[in-house]
Design an enzyme around this catalytic site. Sequence first.
Site, PDB file in Angstrom:
ATOM      1  N   HIS A 174       0.827  -1.204   0.000  1.00  0.00           N
ATOM      2  CA  HIS A 174       0.000   0.000   0.000  1.00  0.00           C
ATOM      3  C   HIS A 174       0.863   1.257   0.000  1.00  0.00           C
ATOM      4  CE1 HIS A 174      -4.101  -1.329   0.161  1.00  0.00           C
ATOM      5  NE2 HIS A 174      -3.905  -2.113   1.213  1.00  0.00           N
TER       6      HIS A 174
ATOM      7  N   CYS B 249       0.330   2.735  -4.593  1.00  0.00           N
ATOM      8  CA  CYS B 249      -0.420   3.925  -4.984  1.00  0.00           C
ATOM      9  C   CYS B 249       0.332   5.193  -4.577  1.00  0.00           C
ATOM     10  CB  CYS B 249      -1.796   3.907  -4.340  1.00  0.00           C
ATOM     11  SG  CYS B 249      -2.860   2.609  -5.004  1.00  0.00           S
TER      12      CYS B 249
END
Length: 325
Positions: free
Chosen positions: A95, A147
């Site tokens: 993440h 991301c």
Amino acid sequence: MDQQGMVKKRLAVLVGCNYPNTRNELHGCINDVLAMKETILSRFGFKQDDIEVLTDEPESKVKPTGANIKAALRRMVDKAQAGSGDILFFHYSGHGTRIPSVKSAHPFKQDEAIVPCDFNLITDVDFRELVNQLPKGTSFTMISDSCHSGGLIDKEKEQIGPSSVSSNISPAIETTNKTITSRALPFKAVLDHLSSLTGITTSDIGTHLLELFGRDAGLKFRLPAMDLMDLLETMTAREKHVDSGILMSGCQADETSADVGVGNGKAYGAFSNAIQRVLNENEGAMKNKQLVMMARDVLERLGFHQHPCLYCSDQNADATFLSQP
């Protein structure tokens, strides 16, 4: 060997965070780094003993916490020698997030960060500090399949980014049944998780990180805003030799990267998979900018709405990826 007869070392830290059995679970991150490990062993001259892999599999003895990742990166930098031409490589799959920035003139007013398994965020400032500690004549290549990964090395020059011209390839989305999960954690989700651990009610993420991790918290959170700005200016001013940092990001700073699950259970990151495809289809040495542009083309053909970026010096943009032998 380099021109001075020194043996060139090839060192790597590979990190995959799937966050198992949590609401933030991903499925392809560990597969990404295991595939990359095989690639650098078979193609790029790395040795097993010079590769450190950190994953959050239940059986893993050393988990990819913020402190453990930074310690592994420091060990890698400490092994490098000035003038040796040593190749340092860091691959992260997991993440990513964005947090409020203290830096002036920041295009998105947010800083980029990766999210270790314990949520002890590592920011673009931490990676800038790491790059500035590299011995002269070495290089540090970072692939971040996460991301908001564009700009993860603070102040690194954009070579391929939001301003780059699109290749205008017509999408041809594969028909295989897939499940797409974003590798993004919104700031509020990170804040809520940390708050549940500290029991403190505040929107200042630094308060939570310092409470939980103390001196192991990131540089951004351990220094007051003005001191941090002064440090960043000092780090930039003292960097006299060619910047040794090379960042290949899975997407732009304002985009998300995809975690792809398929029917046979072999999940993967879209960007990591694109890199593997390009390398498998091209046996010869590739320039860094070629690799990123070709990975962009692969993702566009497959219908993914993310745009990998390259941040590095002009010289390193034209350098061979991982100095392929």
